[in-house]
Design a protein around this motif. Structure first.
Motif, mmCIF file in Angstrom:
data_model
loop_
_atom_site.group_PDB
_atom_site.id
_atom_site.type_symbol
_atom_site.label_atom_id
_atom_site.label_comp_id
_atom_site.label_asym_id
_atom_site.label_seq_id
_atom_site.Cartn_x
_atom_site.Cartn_y
_atom_site.Cartn_z
ATOM 1 N N HIS A 184 -14.121 1.614 -5.400
ATOM 2 C CA HIS A 184 -14.618 1.140 -4.104
ATOM 3 C C HIS A 184 -13.432 0.955 -3.155
ATOM 4 O O HIS A 184 -12.297 0.723 -3.588
ATOM 5 N N ALA A 185 -13.714 1.028 -1.873
ATOM 6 C CA ALA A 185 -12.652 0.882 -0.879
ATOM 7 C C ALA A 185 -11.943 -0.465 -1.019
ATOM 8 O O ALA A 185 -10.720 -0.547 -0.925
ATOM 9 N N TYR A 186 -12.720 -1.527 -1.258
ATOM 10 C CA TYR A 186 -12.096 -2.852 -1.365
ATOM 11 C C TYR A 186 -11.176 -2.934 -2.576
ATOM 12 O O TYR A 186 -10.164 -3.674 -2.554
ATOM 13 N N GLN A 187 -11.479 -2.190 -3.654
ATOM 14 C CA GLN A 187 -10.622 -2.200 -4.836
ATOM 15 C C GLN A 187 -9.328 -1.438 -4.585
ATOM 16 O O GLN A 187 -8.249 -1.881 -4.973
ATOM 17 N N PHE A 188 -9.435 -0.280 -3.918
ATOM 18 C CA PHE A 188 -8.230 0.445 -3.538
ATOM 19 C C PHE A 188 -7.376 -0.400 -2.593
ATOM 20 O O PHE A 188 -6.149 -0.432 -2.694
ATOM 21 N N ALA A 189 -8.042 -1.091 -1.667
ATOM 22 C CA ALA A 189 -7.322 -1.912 -0.691
ATOM 23 C C ALA A 189 -6.590 -3.065 -1.370
ATOM 24 O O ALA A 189 -5.442 -3.377 -1.026
ATOM 25 N N SER A 190 -7.230 -3.702 -2.355
ATOM 26 C CA SER A 190 -6.582 -4.829 -3.038
ATOM 27 C C SER A 190 -5.365 -4.370 -3.819
ATOM 28 O O SER A 190 -4.357 -5.084 -3.908
ATOM 29 N N ARG A 191 -5.429 -3.150 -4.378
ATOM 30 C CA ARG A 191 -4.266 -2.623 -5.083
ATOM 31 C C ARG A 191 -3.177 -2.201 -4.087
ATOM 32 O O ARG A 191 -1.985 -2.341 -4.366
ATOM 33 N N TYR A 243 -2.515 -3.612 -1.197
ATOM 34 C CA TYR A 243 -1.839 -4.813 -0.687
ATOM 35 C C TYR A 243 -1.282 -5.696 -1.798
ATOM 36 O O TYR A 243 -0.569 -6.666 -1.521
ATOM 37 N N GLY A 244 -1.607 -5.374 -3.044
ATOM 38 C CA GLY A 244 -1.071 -6.119 -4.172
ATOM 39 C C GLY A 244 -1.655 -7.504 -4.346
ATOM 40 O O GLY A 244 -1.087 -8.332 -5.061
ATOM 41 N N ALA A 245 -2.805 -7.787 -3.706
ATOM 42 C CA ALA A 245 -3.430 -9.105 -3.812
ATOM 43 C C ALA A 245 -4.873 -9.008 -3.334
ATOM 44 O O ALA A 245 -5.245 -8.097 -2.585
ATOM 45 N N HIS A 246 -5.673 -9.968 -3.771
ATOM 46 C CA HIS A 246 -7.072 -10.010 -3.368
ATOM 47 C C HIS A 246 -7.266 -10.674 -2.008
ATOM 48 O O HIS A 246 -8.145 -10.269 -1.236
ATOM 49 N N LYS A 247 -6.467 -11.701 -1.730
ATOM 50 C CA LYS A 247 -6.700 -12.516 -0.540
ATOM 51 C C LYS A 247 -6.685 -11.719 0.767
ATOM 52 O O LYS A 247 -7.559 -11.939 1.626
ATOM 53 N N PRO A 248 -5.740 -10.793 0.997
ATOM 54 C CA PRO A 248 -5.755 -10.050 2.265
ATOM 55 C C PRO A 248 -7.054 -9.281 2.492
ATOM 56 O O PRO A 248 -7.532 -9.185 3.626
ATOM 57 N N LEU A 275 -13.176 5.676 4.172
ATOM 58 C CA LEU A 275 -12.502 6.946 3.956
ATOM 59 C C LEU A 275 -10.991 6.773 3.897
ATOM 60 O O LEU A 275 -10.312 7.369 3.054
ATOM 61 N N LYS A 276 -10.456 5.922 4.750
ATOM 62 C CA LYS A 276 -9.012 5.656 4.776
ATOM 63 C C LYS A 276 -8.514 5.129 3.440
ATOM 64 O O LYS A 276 -7.452 5.534 2.950
ATOM 65 N N PHE A 277 -9.279 4.233 2.830
ATOM 66 C CA PHE A 277 -8.853 3.640 1.556
ATOM 67 C C PHE A 277 -9.340 4.440 0.347
ATOM 68 O O PHE A 277 -9.128 4.022 -0.791
ATOM 69 N N GLY A 278 -9.993 5.576 0.596
ATOM 70 C CA GLY A 278 -10.353 6.475 -0.507
ATOM 71 C C GLY A 278 -11.543 6.056 -1.313
ATOM 72 O O GLY A 278 -11.597 6.326 -2.524
#
Length: 337
Positions: free
Chosen positions: A269-276, A278-283, A326-329
């Motif tokens: 999911h995009a949110y999972q790619f995004a958390s990886r 940024y290296g954290a969940h909070k952002p 799409l940006k976060f794959g």
């Protein structure tokens, strides 16, 4: 409105989540990190039961004090309780996917029976009664909502802040539409707030299938019930739910087109790619709050306040979300990220 219910549901969820955390620790009900996880530390699960119990406990008082129809309350409590029970049993063991799906559709049918099914929808200035096809679409929508909420409950605090933002936004657009104040979403938001104290990054307990499925179908029922009040309110709710709907749907479609086994666990999911990224969940969790507050809520408010076209506003709201996915794959192979 009995305002003490707001404090009561928050306090009840807060205390129950703490007790459930102790129960999970004593029984070894832990979410242990693996290759498909988005967390690194074993964490208790099943805390979402506190949301379920708190919300369902105050519904009778809410109905008595606010004059909510018994059919509406039966719809919410019956469908929500069944989905929570299925999720609870699955959290403690395993239920075959086909039986879970059957239970999901039974809960959806129950909810639709008591709220009168799918209301006529307004599109491009025309009011359309879809009849039985509309009811089938509504049942599919409810089942997808409860499942996508489970899919999107993968990082600390995300499912909680989404529910709070959507519910508070639902109250605001309901008021702006000229139909008074809808307290039911606010009660749900306060129940989730009590849980969020324990779930905010870094989470001390996870929601589990019981809580995420319950939130998904409850938010779906609230949106369908709002459509009976005013057709534009349904489009407003779909806008408010945009972050989860777009990410989950975009990911599912992309994996289906690639031929993946969509029932298998994944982290695409995009949110999972995004958390990886940024290296954290909070952002990511905070970012979802900002998207809800400064993009989706204003659009939903404009829709109901100025009587704009629902489909057009939905497209305006969703296009940037699709681009962000799409940006976060979203849905892409994890090895490529």
């Amino acid at each position: 409105m009995v305002w003490w219910l707001l404090a009561a549901v928050f306090a009840l969820a807060l205390v129950l989540t703490g007790l459930l955390r102790k129960y999970a620790l004593s029984r070894g009900l832990m979410d242990v990190p693996n290759a498909r996880s988005s967390h690194d530390v074993p964490t208790p699960r099943g805390g979402g039961v506190a949301i379920v119990l708190s919300f369902l406990a105050v519904l009778p008082f809410l109905g008595a004090s606010n004059g909510l129809s018994s059919s509406y309350l039966i719809s919410l409590s019956g469908a929500g309780a069944l989905i929570a029970l299925i999720g609870f049993l699955d959290d403690h063991g395993h239920i075959a996917a086909r039986w879970r799906l059957l239970g999901h559709f039974i809960a959806a049918a129950w909810a639709l029976y008591w709220i009168g099914g799918m209301s006529p929808v307004e599109a491009f200035g025309f009011l359309l009664d879809l009849g039985w096809f509309g009811h089938i679409l509504a049942a599919t929508y409810l089942v997808w909502m409860l499942n996508l909420y489970n899919f999107m409950d993968g990082i600390d605090g995300l499912a909680s802040v989404e529910a709070i933002c959507v519910c508070v936004g639902g109250c605001i657009v309901y008021f702006l539409s000229g139909h008074g104040f809808s307290v039911t979403p606010l009660i749900l938001a306060l129940a989730v707030c009590g849980f969020l104290y324990w779930n905010y990054p870094p989470a001390r307990i996870f929601m589990g299938d019981a809580g995420s499925g319950f939130l998904g179908i409850t938010l779906g029922i609230l949106s369908l019930q709002a459509a009976w009040v005013s057709p534009d309110l349904f489009w407003a709710w779909l806008i408010l739910l945009g972050v989860f709907i777009v990410d989950a749907t975009f990911t599912l479609v992309r994996r289906l087109l690639r031929g993946d086994k969509v029932y298998e666990a994944h982290r695409s999911h995009a949110y999972q790619f995004a958390s990886r990224h940024y290296g954290a969940h909070k952002p990511v969790t905070v970012g979802v709050v900002l998207i809800n507050l400064f993009w989706l809520l204003p659009l939903a408010a404009c829709l109901v306040k100025f009587k704009l076209d629902g489909i057009l506003m939905l497209l305006v709201a969703y296009v940037p979300l699709f681009l962000l996915a799409l940006k976060f794959g979203a849905g892409s192979l994890e090895e490529k990220k």
